[in-house]
Design a protein around this motif. Structure first.
Motif, PDB file in Angstrom:
ATOM      1  N   HIS A 207      -4.870  -1.869   0.715  1.00 28.01           N
ATOM      2  CA  HIS A 207      -4.766  -2.373   2.085  1.00 28.01           C
ATOM      3  C   HIS A 207      -4.772  -1.238   3.118  1.00 28.01           C
ATOM      4  O   HIS A 207      -4.175  -1.373   4.174  1.00 28.01           O
ATOM      5  N   SER A 208      -5.440  -0.134   2.804  1.00 29.21           N
ATOM      6  CA  SER A 208      -5.499   1.011   3.715  1.00 29.21           C
ATOM      7  C   SER A 208      -6.658   0.858   4.682  1.00 29.21           C
ATOM      8  O   SER A 208      -7.703   0.317   4.339  1.00 29.21           O
TER       9      SER A 208
ATOM     10  N   ILE B 224      -6.950   6.439   4.660  1.00 32.67           N
ATOM     11  CA  ILE B 224      -7.689   6.989   3.527  1.00 32.67           C
ATOM     12  C   ILE B 224      -8.079   8.433   3.812  1.00 32.67           C
ATOM     13  O   ILE B 224      -7.913   9.314   2.972  1.00 32.67           O
ATOM     14  N   VAL B 225      -8.584   8.695   5.012  1.00 37.54           N
ATOM     15  CA  VAL B 225      -8.969  10.058   5.380  1.00 37.54           C
ATOM     16  C   VAL B 225      -7.755  10.978   5.357  1.00 37.54           C
ATOM     17  O   VAL B 225      -7.834  12.126   4.906  1.00 37.54           O
TER      18      VAL B 225
END
Length: 127
Positions: free
Chosen positions: A57-58, A63-64
């Motif tokens: 659920h990111s 994520i980066v």
């Protein structure tokens, strides 16, 4: 681990930065040395044009932020880039050369990726 001189970790682009930070803390403790990774050389290899860490659920920014390049450890890293694919220099690899060039085009943005109803589609921009 007290006698290790080199640790090799492949595909770091897929690992969350917390993995490497945890390894760093453990090695500092085990080796009783406050230098990064307990003072010995760590060879990290990976391709930043491949998949990034997966977070449940990111959103993109999370994520980066999870990549090892965003870790405090990256300040202690010497980056060396391999620029020639030696495997493709030998005869008889024309299909592999074409596919390798296609992957490079995706990586540098010559092929667009569009999201349509939850599915990703790739469109070749170089007709």
């Amino acid at each position: 681990m007290q006698q290790v001189y080199l640790l090799v970790i492949d595909d770091i682009s897929m690992g969350h930065k917390h993995i490497f930070e945890c390894l760093d803390r453990c090695l500092r403790d085990v080796r009783e040395c406050n230098k990064p990774f307990g003072g010995f050389t760590v060879l990290l290899s990976g391709d930043w044009k491949q998949i990034l860490p997966v977070g449940r659920h990111s959103v993109r920014s999370q994520i980066v932020d999870a990549v090892v390049k965003r870790s405090f450890l990256w300040n202690h890293t010497e980056v060396v880039e391999l620029t020639i694919n030696l495997r493709l220099l030998t005869e008889g690899h024309s299909d592999e050369k074409e596919f390798a060039n296609y992957l490079l085009d995706i990586g540098i943005g010559n092929v667009s990726v569009e999201q349509n109803l939850g599915e990703f589609k790739m469109h070749d921009l170089c007709f």
